[in-house]
Design a protein around this motif. Structure first.
Motif, PDB file in Angstrom:
ATOM      1  N   ASN A 254       4.852  -5.208  -1.810  1.00 25.34           N
ATOM      2  CA  ASN A 254       5.572  -4.157  -1.086  1.00 25.34           C
ATOM      3  C   ASN A 254       6.191  -3.119  -2.012  1.00 25.34           C
ATOM      4  OD1 ASN A 254       5.021  -4.768   1.580  1.00 25.34           O
ATOM      5  ND2 ASN A 254       6.616  -6.350   1.625  1.00 25.34           N
ATOM      6  N   GLN A 255       5.700  -3.042  -3.221  1.00 27.27           N
ATOM      7  CA  GLN A 255       6.123  -2.028  -4.187  1.00 27.27           C
ATOM      8  C   GLN A 255       4.888  -1.209  -4.549  1.00 27.27           C
ATOM      9  OE1 GLN A 255       9.240  -1.568  -5.602  1.00 27.27           O
ATOM     10  NE2 GLN A 255       9.952  -3.056  -4.079  1.00 27.27           N
ATOM     11  N   PRO A 256       5.100   0.026  -5.034  1.00 27.97           N
ATOM     12  CA  PRO A 256       3.918   0.748  -5.517  1.00 27.97           C
ATOM     13  C   PRO A 256       3.222  -0.055  -6.611  1.00 27.97           C
ATOM     14  CG  PRO A 256       5.796   2.211  -5.378  1.00 27.97           C
ATOM     15  CD  PRO A 256       6.318   0.832  -5.128  1.00 27.97           C
ATOM     16  N   PHE A 257       1.919   0.125  -6.701  1.00 24.69           N
ATOM     17  CA  PHE A 257       1.180  -0.603  -7.734  1.00 24.69           C
ATOM     18  C   PHE A 257       1.784  -0.322  -9.115  1.00 24.69           C
ATOM     19  CE2 PHE A 257      -1.966  -0.873  -4.373  1.00 24.69           C
ATOM     20  CZ  PHE A 257      -2.523  -2.120  -4.589  1.00 24.69           C
ATOM     21  N   GLN A 258       2.178   0.935  -9.339  1.00 29.17           N
ATOM     22  CA  GLN A 258       2.749   1.295 -10.638  1.00 29.17           C
ATOM     23  C   GLN A 258       4.088   1.969 -10.367  1.00 29.17           C
ATOM     24  OE1 GLN A 258       0.378   0.425 -13.309  1.00 29.17           O
ATOM     25  NE2 GLN A 258       2.414   0.313 -14.184  1.00 29.17           N
ATOM     26  N   PRO A 259       5.155   1.183 -10.260  1.00 31.67           N
ATOM     27  CA  PRO A 259       6.442   1.752  -9.838  1.00 31.67           C
ATOM     28  C   PRO A 259       7.049   2.686 -10.896  1.00 31.67           C
ATOM     29  CG  PRO A 259       6.599  -0.643 -10.159  1.00 31.67           C
ATOM     30  CD  PRO A 259       5.205  -0.240 -10.492  1.00 31.67           C
ATOM     31  N   VAL A 260       8.052   3.429 -10.464  1.00 34.63           N
ATOM     32  CA  VAL A 260       8.749   4.356 -11.367  1.00 34.63           C
ATOM     33  C   VAL A 260       9.427   3.563 -12.479  1.00 34.63           C
ATOM     34  CG1 VAL A 260      10.576   6.077 -11.519  1.00 34.63           C
ATOM     35  CG2 VAL A 260       9.159   5.962  -9.483  1.00 34.63           C
ATOM     36  N   GLU A 261       9.391   4.112 -13.692  1.00 32.79           N
ATOM     37  CA  GLU A 261      10.053   3.474 -14.837  1.00 32.79           C
ATOM     38  C   GLU A 261      11.124   4.411 -15.384  1.00 32.79           C
ATOM     39  OE1 GLU A 261       6.726   2.876 -17.405  1.00 32.79           O
ATOM     40  OE2 GLU A 261       5.744   1.472 -16.028  1.00 32.79           O
TER      41      GLU A 261
END
Lengths: 334, 209
Positions: A254-261
């Motif tokens: 339920n998170q983007p595949f590549q979340p914000v860093e």
């Protein structure tokens, strides 16, 4: 009496014929199964190399995007821009502290990128010819390991009769550049493309000399017959996909595949308030897409983003393509 | 008199012909069942095996070891129960015994020596057994005789991304580190340039592959 005897003998002959015919049918299908199983399996050598390569390229692309954004953010902290506090020497909003964090993240990112490229070099080591040779050797092992998990059918001799580039229009576009992307649709491999990046097509023969189920009948002796299976297969994209991994949600997490860093932060959390590290964060982003409901996707290019367009490879059966083959010369029979 | 002597033998052989025709057809159809299982039913679900979804959900520390499923050879290749495409078959050709189909999937590898990298595969062993017992007049003449019929084939295929990452830990380490942004094990204080000559060494295979 002679009529009955002759009649019974005739039916007996019919019995033997029916038995032989049923046996031949069974062996031919078995030979075809053996050849198909081997042909598709062998192409795993190429399909797997390319899938490993695509996986590693995705990792390298993510890392490269990360390196670019961190370098940009680092520059801002050096100039005291972007919202950091250039007067403070400590605290999470201090430009100096942010710089330290960004520098550390940059070095880590470059180290990972170096590792990606080193692994990529190892993945792409085997050339087309290396793979064709490996397939020949693997086929021998397949025969040797028969009845094991990595073996074929013990009843047959296997021969790789052809391994060549597949040059046809059944290629799929999967690419993206600054302003557009294409996924799917037939295309032709560009002229001069190295065969290392050309899908392979192979043909395998499985062959056995089979003893007739009734080897002799009175004075008649049935000759052995040959069960031959010819199968061809080719490497082909099983799936093609495009996505902004920074936007599309992984249904498993339920998170983007590549979340914000937030590389400017020691805790990977925004330090200038929620969602307010606009100039420092690494946002894999994406752009809002709309579709015409049929086949078109439209992007409004308003954000940065990493767009992935990729095809994943497997193998499928195709029609044998090697023309007439001669037993003994073109292939061997057990 | 001779009719009384020979007729039973003649009928026995005649029924034998009928039986062997049935047995022959069943023998052929078990091979077809295995073929259908290996080439059609066991086609992997592409999205689960080959996709960004498969890649991200099989990274180090996230994915559980890949599980394999397969479609066992359907008994419908021999009977009519609605799973097998194609025309219906007459009950005359049905096997009289119990038909059982099984499949055993897994991951495997070959290292032929000439390959620079190990070759990994998914494999599915599709098997089916059936029987064509002798019935009617023949059974009363010969007793309980049954011909067991079976077919098996081991199908190899290109592995999904989960298997690739599981079987090649060095690839998994590099890809997972980048996609998950894990800190390198060594503390990095400077940038080491890429070597002029990069290694082409073979990847080590994980145990069980």
């Amino acid at each position: 009496m002679p009529v009955w005897a002759f009649g019974t003998l005739t039916v007996l002959v019919l019995f033997v014929f029916a038995l032989s015919y049923g046996s031949m049918l069974r062996w031919q299908i078995r030979a075809q199964n053996a050849a198909d199983a081997a042909a598709r399996g062998l192409l795993s050598v190429q399909a797997t190399q390319w899938n490993e390569m695509e996986s590693d390229l995705q990792a390298a692309a993510v890392e490269e995007y990360r390196i670019r954004t961190i370098a940009q953010s680092t520059l801002l902290t050096i100039h005291g821009d972007g919202g950091c506090n250039s007067l403070a020497f400590s605290g999470p909003t201090s430009c100096e502290v942010m710089y330290e964090n960004l520098r550390s993240q940059y070095l880590d990112a470059v180290a990972r990128y170096t590792s990606d490229i080193t692994v990529l070099h190892r993945i792409t080591g085997p050339t087309f010819d290396d793979q064709a040779n490996a397939m020949k050797a693997s086929l021998a092992l397949l025969q040797q390991n028969c009845s094991l998990n990595n073996g074929g059918d013990c009843a047959f001799d296997y021969t790789l009769v052809a391994a060549q580039p597949r040059v046809d229009q059944y290629m799929e576009d999967v690419y993206a550049d600054c302003c557009s992307f294409a996924v799917g649709g037939g295309t032709v491999a560009p002229a001069g493309l190295t065969k290392n990046f050309t899908p392979m097509e192979i043909e395998v023969v499985a062959c056995a000399n089979v003893q007739a189920p009734v080897p002799s009948f009175f004075t008649f002796k049935a000759p052995t017959y040959v069960a031959i299976g010819r199968a061809a297969a080719t490497t082909i994209m099983a799936t093609q996909e495009f996505m902004y991994p920074g936007t599309i949600v992984n249904p498993r997490t339920n998170q983007p595949f590549q979340p914000v860093e937030y590389p400017e932060s020691a805790t990977n959390a925004p330090v200038l308030g929620a969602n307010n590290d606009f100039w420092y964060k690494t946002d894999f982003g994406g752009n809002p897409a709309t579709t015409d409901g049929q086949s078109m996707f439209w992007y409004q290019l308003v954000n940065d983003g990493l767009l992935t367009a990729v095809g994943w490879w497997s193998s499928i059966a195709i029609t044998p393509f090697s023309g007439t083959l001669a037993p003994g010369a073109s292939f061997q029979c057990k | 008199m001779e009719t009384a002597l020979i007729l039973p033998l003649f009928l026995l052989v005649l029924y034998g012909v009928i039986w062997i025709i049935r047995a022959g057809v069943v023998n052929e159809r078990v091979q077809i069942a295995v073929r259908y299982s290996g080439l059609v039913s066991n086609e992997v679900s592409p999205y689960v095996q080959y996709s960004m979804y498969a890649l991200y959900n099989n990274l180090e520390g996230i994915g559980s070891p890949p599980t394999f499923s397969c479609g066992a050879p359907t008994t419908d290749a021999l009977e009519n129960n609605g799973q097998f495409p194609g025309p219906l078959t007459s009950s005359f050709w049905f096997p009289s015994g119990v038909t059982t189909g099984t499949c055993t999937p897994g991951e495997t590898s070959l290292q032929p020596g000439v390959a620079i990298q190990p070759e990994i595969f998914t494999h599915t062993l599709s098997q089916i057994t059936s029987a064509t017992p002798i019935q009617g007049v023949l059974s009363s003449a010969l007793g309980s005789v049954s011909q067991s019929v079976s077919a098996a084939q081991n199908y190899l295929d290109a592995p999904g991304l989960g298997t690739v990452l599981t079987c090649l830990p060095e690839v998994d380490d590099a890809v997972s580190a980048s996609l998950q942004r894990t800190k390198p094990s060594l503390n990095v204080n400077s940038i080491a340039p890429l070597a002029d000559v990069l290694p082409r060494s073979a990847f080590a295979l994980a145990g069980g592959c």
